[in-house]
Design a protein around this motif. Sequence first.
Motif, mmCIF file in Angstrom:
data_model
loop_
_atom_site.group_PDB
_atom_site.id
_atom_site.type_symbol
_atom_site.label_atom_id
_atom_site.label_comp_id
_atom_site.label_asym_id
_atom_site.label_seq_id
_atom_site.Cartn_x
_atom_site.Cartn_y
_atom_site.Cartn_z
ATOM 1 N N VAL A 1 -2.958 5.322 5.668
ATOM 2 C CA VAL A 1 -2.669 3.865 5.262
ATOM 3 C C VAL A 1 -3.644 2.836 6.226
ATOM 4 O O VAL A 1 -4.188 1.842 5.632
ATOM 5 N N ALA B 1 0.842 -1.209 0.008
ATOM 6 C CA ALA B 1 0.082 0.194 0.061
ATOM 7 C C ALA B 1 0.981 1.266 -0.033
ATOM 8 O O ALA B 1 1.868 1.477 0.604
ATOM 9 N N ILE C 1 -6.395 0.352 4.775
ATOM 10 C CA ILE C 1 -6.089 -1.247 5.008
ATOM 11 C C ILE C 1 -7.578 -1.729 5.665
ATOM 12 O O ILE C 1 -8.264 -2.689 5.317
ATOM 13 N N ASN D 1 -12.149 4.864 -1.204
ATOM 14 C CA ASN D 1 -11.694 3.559 -1.005
ATOM 15 C C ASN D 1 -12.811 2.463 -1.421
ATOM 16 O O ASN D 1 -12.744 1.569 -1.684
ATOM 17 N N GLN E 1 -1.333 -4.493 -5.120
ATOM 18 C CA GLN E 1 -0.860 -3.336 -4.620
ATOM 19 C C GLN E 1 -2.036 -2.229 -4.758
ATOM 20 O O GLN E 1 -2.862 -2.200 -5.860
ATOM 21 N N PHE E 2 -2.172 -1.207 -3.719
ATOM 22 C CA PHE E 2 -3.176 -0.283 -3.412
ATOM 23 C C PHE E 2 -2.383 0.943 -3.522
ATOM 24 O O PHE E 2 -1.280 1.243 -2.660
#
Length: 311
Positions: A239, A154, A243, A267, A256-257
């Motif tokens: 982050v 991330a 998550i 999000n 991958q973000f």
Amino acid sequence: MLKQRTLKQSISATGVGLHSGEKVTLTLKPAPADHGVVFKRVDLPDTPAMRVDPTAVNDTRLSSALEFSGARVATVEHLMSALAGLGVDNVLIELTAAEVPIMDGSSGPFIYLLQTAGLAELEVPKKFVRILKPVEVIDGDKWAKFTPHHGFKAEFTIDFAHPVFEYSGKTVTIDYDSQSYVDEISRARTFGFMHEVEYLRANGLAKGGSLDNAIVLDEYKVLNGGGLRYEDEFAKHKVLDAIGDLYILGYPIIGQFTAFKSGHALNNQLLRALLADDSAWEYCTFENDAHAPVGFVKQRDYFSPAPLLPA
């Protein structure tokens, strides 16, 4: 084989809701394989159990709130982040009010609760969602995207017009292969600005906010006596939030973000965009550790010799 995880025993904690200001008791209970992360409002009669789902997110004003059959559960992201960080697949979360307690504004206290309860493996393969091609959502100058990656990584960039952010790190990257969620991310607290407090409270938000559960900034500086826990705590908290928001998908993500100025709304839009394209993802399991992403093998093997004590 990477196996599903739950708790060894139940554990409870009491706190206040960040936005409601209401006292609430949270109880985390073990759950069987394929149960998923499920919320239940025990203060409401005949409330159905509510498994997390991106389509259940109905409010993203400064938090992620879920609603099922008229029952609301708000500010789930820090708890969801802790569950993702320790790889907990199955848990029943009981609440006595409509908001998860804010605790200290990070996911650290939830990590402590989970480690104190202990984690147990179930004899069923852990299921992942693997990203197969890029998926992106854009809102003005804000954006968030998924790209294929054999693991979980991330990267988040923030951009605020405030003096403190000139010397605090604006971009944070965490890669499960080489970094620990518990050590690098979990203690990062939510933050807000004094000039916003009056507006937020007039709109029914931040009623439970204080210097004990948030970093607060005036026009020039951080007001908390202890300062920051990490030099780049602001970006790290974003982050942490992301998550947690992504784990509302119900499964850990292999991919991958990457995001710029994203928030709870974007999000969630990214998750919905992903699910809308069947060619962009697939479910997968790993019967052999050699084929599994290194970061998730490390996550499985991570057991602190003593519970992480809250700050």
